[in-house]
Scaffold this motif. Structure first.
Motif, PDB file in Angstrom:
ATOM      1  N   GLN A 155      25.573 -41.131  45.149  1.00  0.00           N
ATOM      2  CA  GLN A 155      26.227 -42.209  44.418  1.00  0.00           C
ATOM      3  C   GLN A 155      26.994 -41.648  43.221  1.00  0.00           C
ATOM      4  OE1 GLN A 155      23.580 -45.213  42.924  1.00  0.00           O
ATOM      5  NE2 GLN A 155      25.234 -46.621  42.354  1.00  0.00           N
ATOM      6  N   GLY A 156      26.399 -40.644  42.554  1.00  0.00           N
ATOM      7  CA  GLY A 156      27.081 -40.013  41.430  1.00  0.00           C
ATOM      8  C   GLY A 156      28.353 -39.294  41.844  1.00  0.00           C
ATOM      9  N   LEU A 157      28.394 -38.818  43.095  1.00  0.00           N
ATOM     10  CA  LEU A 157      29.600 -38.162  43.602  1.00  0.00           C
ATOM     11  C   LEU A 157      30.613 -39.150  44.162  1.00  0.00           C
ATOM     12  CD1 LEU A 157      28.237 -35.028  45.555  1.00  0.00           C
ATOM     13  CD2 LEU A 157      29.389 -35.070  43.334  1.00  0.00           C
ATOM     14  N   GLY A 158      30.204 -40.415  44.234  1.00  0.00           N
ATOM     15  CA  GLY A 158      31.094 -41.416  44.820  1.00  0.00           C
ATOM     16  C   GLY A 158      31.077 -41.432  46.330  1.00  0.00           C
ATOM     17  N   VAL A 159      30.001 -40.900  46.921  1.00  0.00           N
ATOM     18  CA  VAL A 159      29.865 -40.904  48.382  1.00  0.00           C
ATOM     19  C   VAL A 159      29.088 -42.149  48.786  1.00  0.00           C
ATOM     20  CG1 VAL A 159      28.981 -39.685  50.397  1.00  0.00           C
ATOM     21  CG2 VAL A 159      29.824 -38.387  48.430  1.00  0.00           C
ATOM     22  N   PRO A 160      29.706 -43.085  49.498  1.00  0.00           N
ATOM     23  CA  PRO A 160      28.969 -44.274  49.921  1.00  0.00           C
ATOM     24  C   PRO A 160      27.950 -43.912  50.995  1.00  0.00           C
ATOM     25  CG  PRO A 160      31.142 -44.238  50.925  1.00  0.00           C
ATOM     26  CD  PRO A 160      31.095 -43.085  49.954  1.00  0.00           C
ATOM     27  N   LEU A 193      34.576 -36.561  54.013  1.00  0.00           N
ATOM     28  CA  LEU A 193      35.691 -37.411  53.606  1.00  0.00           C
ATOM     29  C   LEU A 193      35.809 -37.467  52.088  1.00  0.00           C
ATOM     30  CD1 LEU A 193      37.942 -39.328  54.500  1.00  0.00           C
ATOM     31  CD2 LEU A 193      36.262 -41.187  54.484  1.00  0.00           C
ATOM     32  N   ARG A 194      34.665 -37.511  51.406  1.00  0.00           N
ATOM     33  CA  ARG A 194      34.701 -37.573  49.940  1.00  0.00           C
ATOM     34  C   ARG A 194      35.245 -36.277  49.349  1.00  0.00           C
ATOM     35  NH1 ARG A 194      36.107 -40.396  45.828  1.00  0.00           N
ATOM     36  NH2 ARG A 194      34.822 -40.094  43.943  1.00  0.00           N
ATOM     37  N   CYS A 195      34.876 -35.136  49.898  1.00  0.00           N
ATOM     38  CA  CYS A 195      35.395 -33.851  49.412  1.00  0.00           C
ATOM     39  C   CYS A 195      36.910 -33.786  49.565  1.00  0.00           C
ATOM     40  CB  CYS A 195      34.733 -32.698  50.158  1.00  0.00           C
ATOM     41  SG  CYS A 195      33.008 -32.396  49.686  1.00  0.00           S
ATOM     42  N   LEU A 196      37.426 -34.348  50.645  1.00  0.00           N
ATOM     43  CA  LEU A 196      38.870 -34.381  50.858  1.00  0.00           C
ATOM     44  C   LEU A 196      39.532 -35.359  49.884  1.00  0.00           C
ATOM     45  CD1 LEU A 196      38.926 -34.347  54.766  1.00  0.00           C
ATOM     46  CD2 LEU A 196      39.654 -32.503  53.261  1.00  0.00           C
ATOM     47  N   ASP A 197      38.906 -36.529  49.698  1.00  0.00           N
ATOM     48  CA  ASP A 197      39.470 -37.527  48.783  1.00  0.00           C
ATOM     49  C   ASP A 197      39.504 -37.024  47.342  1.00  0.00           C
ATOM     50  OD1 ASP A 197      39.866 -39.282  50.859  1.00  0.00           O
ATOM     51  OD2 ASP A 197      38.049 -40.461  50.484  1.00  0.00           O
ATOM     52  N   LEU A 198      38.489 -36.250  46.960  1.00  0.00           N
ATOM     53  CA  LEU A 198      38.431 -35.710  45.602  1.00  0.00           C
ATOM     54  C   LEU A 198      39.426 -34.567  45.388  1.00  0.00           C
ATOM     55  CD1 LEU A 198      34.555 -35.601  45.017  1.00  0.00           C
ATOM     56  CD2 LEU A 198      36.198 -37.020  43.769  1.00  0.00           C
ATOM     57  N   GLY A 199      40.013 -34.073  46.472  1.00  0.00           N
ATOM     58  CA  GLY A 199      40.912 -32.932  46.362  1.00  0.00           C
ATOM     59  C   GLY A 199      40.180 -31.620  46.229  1.00  0.00           C
ATOM     60  N   TRP A 200      38.884 -31.620  46.561  1.00  0.00           N
ATOM     61  CA  TRP A 200      38.124 -30.369  46.517  1.00  0.00           C
ATOM     62  C   TRP A 200      38.517 -29.451  47.663  1.00  0.00           C
ATOM     63  CZ3 TRP A 200      32.292 -31.790  45.264  1.00  0.00           C
ATOM     64  CH2 TRP A 200      32.238 -32.327  43.968  1.00  0.00           C
ATOM     65  N   MET A 201      38.930 -30.044  48.758  1.00  0.00           N
ATOM     66  CA  MET A 201      39.328 -29.279  49.939  1.00  0.00           C
ATOM     67  C   MET A 201      40.584 -29.902  50.535  1.00  0.00           C
ATOM     68  SD  MET A 201      35.609 -28.691  51.777  1.00  0.00           S
ATOM     69  CE  MET A 201      34.211 -28.094  50.816  1.00  0.00           C
ATOM     70  N   ARG A 202      41.383 -29.052  51.167  1.00  0.00           N
ATOM     71  CA  ARG A 202      42.595 -29.510  51.846  1.00  0.00           C
ATOM     72  C   ARG A 202      42.608 -28.969  53.264  1.00  0.00           C
ATOM     73  NH1 ARG A 202      45.617 -27.962  46.728  1.00  0.00           N
ATOM     74  NH2 ARG A 202      45.682 -25.917  47.700  1.00  0.00           N
ATOM     75  N   ARG A 203      43.099 -29.772  54.171  1.00  0.00           N
ATOM     76  CA  ARG A 203      43.214 -29.323  55.559  1.00  0.00           C
ATOM     77  C   ARG A 203      44.309 -28.278  55.680  1.00  0.00           C
ATOM     78  NH1 ARG A 203      40.259 -32.552  58.986  1.00  0.00           N
ATOM     79  NH2 ARG A 203      39.725 -34.639  58.201  1.00  0.00           N
ATOM     80  N   VAL A 204      44.047 -27.260  56.473  1.00  0.00           N
ATOM     81  CA  VAL A 204      45.048 -26.234  56.760  1.00  0.00           C
ATOM     82  C   VAL A 204      45.746 -26.624  58.057  1.00  0.00           C
ATOM     83  CG1 VAL A 204      45.428 -23.802  57.294  1.00  0.00           C
ATOM     84  CG2 VAL A 204      43.694 -24.448  55.604  1.00  0.00           C
ATOM     85  N   PRO A 205      47.080 -26.754  58.048  1.00  0.00           N
ATOM     86  CA  PRO A 205      47.785 -27.182  59.258  1.00  0.00           C
ATOM     87  C   PRO A 205      47.459 -26.300  60.466  1.00  0.00           C
ATOM     88  CG  PRO A 205      49.270 -27.183  57.379  1.00  0.00           C
ATOM     89  CD  PRO A 205      48.004 -26.532  56.919  1.00  0.00           C
ATOM     90  N   ALA A 206      47.276 -26.948  61.613  1.00  0.00           N
ATOM     91  CA  ALA A 206      47.041 -26.260  62.887  1.00  0.00           C
ATOM     92  C   ALA A 206      45.806 -25.369  62.845  1.00  0.00           C
ATOM     93  CB  ALA A 206      48.271 -25.453  63.298  1.00  0.00           C
ATOM     94  N   SER A 207      44.794 -25.759  62.078  1.00  0.00           N
ATOM     95  CA  SER A 207      43.581 -24.971  61.988  1.00  0.00           C
ATOM     96  C   SER A 207      42.423 -25.876  61.605  1.00  0.00           C
ATOM     97  CB  SER A 207      43.737 -23.857  60.940  1.00  0.00           C
ATOM     98  OG  SER A 207      42.508 -23.173  60.728  1.00  0.00           O
ATOM     99  N   LEU A 218      35.129 -25.660  41.165  1.00  0.00           N
ATOM    100  CA  LEU A 218      34.420 -26.154  39.998  1.00  0.00           C
ATOM    101  C   LEU A 218      33.472 -27.282  40.385  1.00  0.00           C
ATOM    102  CD1 LEU A 218      33.970 -26.234  36.938  1.00  0.00           C
ATOM    103  CD2 LEU A 218      35.955 -27.788  36.773  1.00  0.00           C
ATOM    104  N   GLY A 219      33.960 -28.211  41.209  1.00  0.00           N
ATOM    105  CA  GLY A 219      33.131 -29.339  41.601  1.00  0.00           C
ATOM    106  C   GLY A 219      31.921 -28.928  42.412  1.00  0.00           C
ATOM    107  N   LEU A 220      32.096 -27.983  43.329  1.00  0.00           N
ATOM    108  CA  LEU A 220      30.979 -27.514  44.143  1.00  0.00           C
ATOM    109  C   LEU A 220      29.957 -26.761  43.299  1.00  0.00           C
ATOM    110  CD1 LEU A 220      32.947 -26.314  47.295  1.00  0.00           C
ATOM    111  CD2 LEU A 220      31.396 -28.263  47.169  1.00  0.00           C
ATOM    112  N   ARG A 221      30.446 -26.040  42.289  1.00  0.00           N
ATOM    113  CA  ARG A 221      29.520 -25.320  41.412  1.00  0.00           C
ATOM    114  C   ARG A 221      28.715 -26.306  40.573  1.00  0.00           C
ATOM    115  NH1 ARG A 221      32.852 -22.072  39.350  1.00  0.00           N
ATOM    116  NH2 ARG A 221      33.318 -23.079  37.362  1.00  0.00           N
ATOM    117  N   GLN A 222      29.389 -27.333  40.042  1.00  0.00           N
ATOM    118  CA  GLN A 222      28.704 -28.293  39.184  1.00  0.00           C
ATOM    119  C   GLN A 222      27.767 -29.203  39.980  1.00  0.00           C
ATOM    120  OE1 GLN A 222      32.016 -30.216  37.233  1.00  0.00           O
ATOM    121  NE2 GLN A 222      32.020 -28.738  35.531  1.00  0.00           N
TER     122      GLN A 222
END
Length: 239
Positions: A155-160, A193-207, A218-222
């Motif tokens: 909940q603190g991460l905003g993950v429903p 989905l939450r990690c993608l929405d937060l911008g912590w990770m981005r999809r690499v095209p064709a991979s 930073l977010g994963l460390r914290q």
């Protein structure tokens, strides 16, 4: 009970490099056309059509129509789970005498990637390890359970906390590169989905690889106590 003939049919459908390449291209949850899958497998369109028919008959693929186009995707998360397990089994085989040199893309896949609709790779295993160590989630070979502490953490991460409709709520999925479990099921998909929405990770095209952003480091460390040292992710002992 699964019959011997049905099991043999599924195994035979997987026993062709071109078909395995097609299935692998769909492991990130995308839906692709026959032409796109033919290019991935390096075969002619007519040959690809035969391979796709075989995979459809074996129940490994599903087809969606949109206008004049037909899009192919994995039939279910269970198919992705089987493929990931086979990758782990194949990776455990003794290396050939002349080992192939892996490139940067392989390293990126090992660090972070999608496994159908959830996270996989070194970082995903580290996230699962952290949650287990803190008592936020309980994992067993048969499934997983989210504790009250885990629900508060998410909940603190905003993950429903997701509602599992026709699929496991949470389960361990054996990571083919780490050979240890990451989180799958509806909960694993929501976390991805939450990690993608937060911008912590981005999809690499064709991979299947995911690019972990500076904000993500930073977010994963914290949040999970994950740090990057010598190209590996470790859980901070302070947490």
């Amino acid at each position: 009970m699964v019959s011997t003939s049905a099991l043999a049919e599924t195994a035979a459908a997987l026993g062709e490099p071109a078909r395995v390449a097609m299935l692998g291209a769909l492991m990130d949850g995308r839906a692709l056309t026959a032409g796109e899958l033919a290019a991935v497998a390096g075969v002619a369109p007519t040959t690809a059509s035969g391979h796709l028919s075989r995979l459809l008959e074996a129940g490994l693929l599903a087809v969606e129509r949109q206008g004049r186009h037909r899009y192919h995707r994995l039939a279910s998360p269970e198919v992705a789970r089987v493929l990931e397990g086979l990758m782990a089994l194949s990776a455990a085989r003794p290396a050939p005498r002349r080992a192939l040199r892996t490139g940067p893309r392989d390293a990126a896949l090992r660090e972070a990637r999608t496994c159908y609709d959830h996270l996989a790779g070194r970082l995903a295993v580290g996230m699962a390890d952290a949650m287990v160590a803190r008592g936020q989630i309980q994992l067993s070979p048969d499934g997983g359970a989210l504790t009250d502490a885990g629900a508060d953490f998410l909940q603190g991460l905003g993950v429903p906390v997701p509602v599992a409709r026709g699929r496991p709520f949470c389960r361990p999925c054996l990571d083919w590169s780490e050979r240890r479990p990451h989180l799958a099921g509806a909960l694993g998909a929501a976390l991805c989905l939450r990690c993608l929405d937060l911008g912590w990770m981005r999809r690499v095209p064709a991979s299947r690889a995911l690019d972990v952003t500076p904000a993500g480091r930073l977010g994963l460390r914290q949040a999970f106590g994950l740090d990057r040292a010598d190209q590996s992710s470790t859980i901070s002992a302070a947490r």
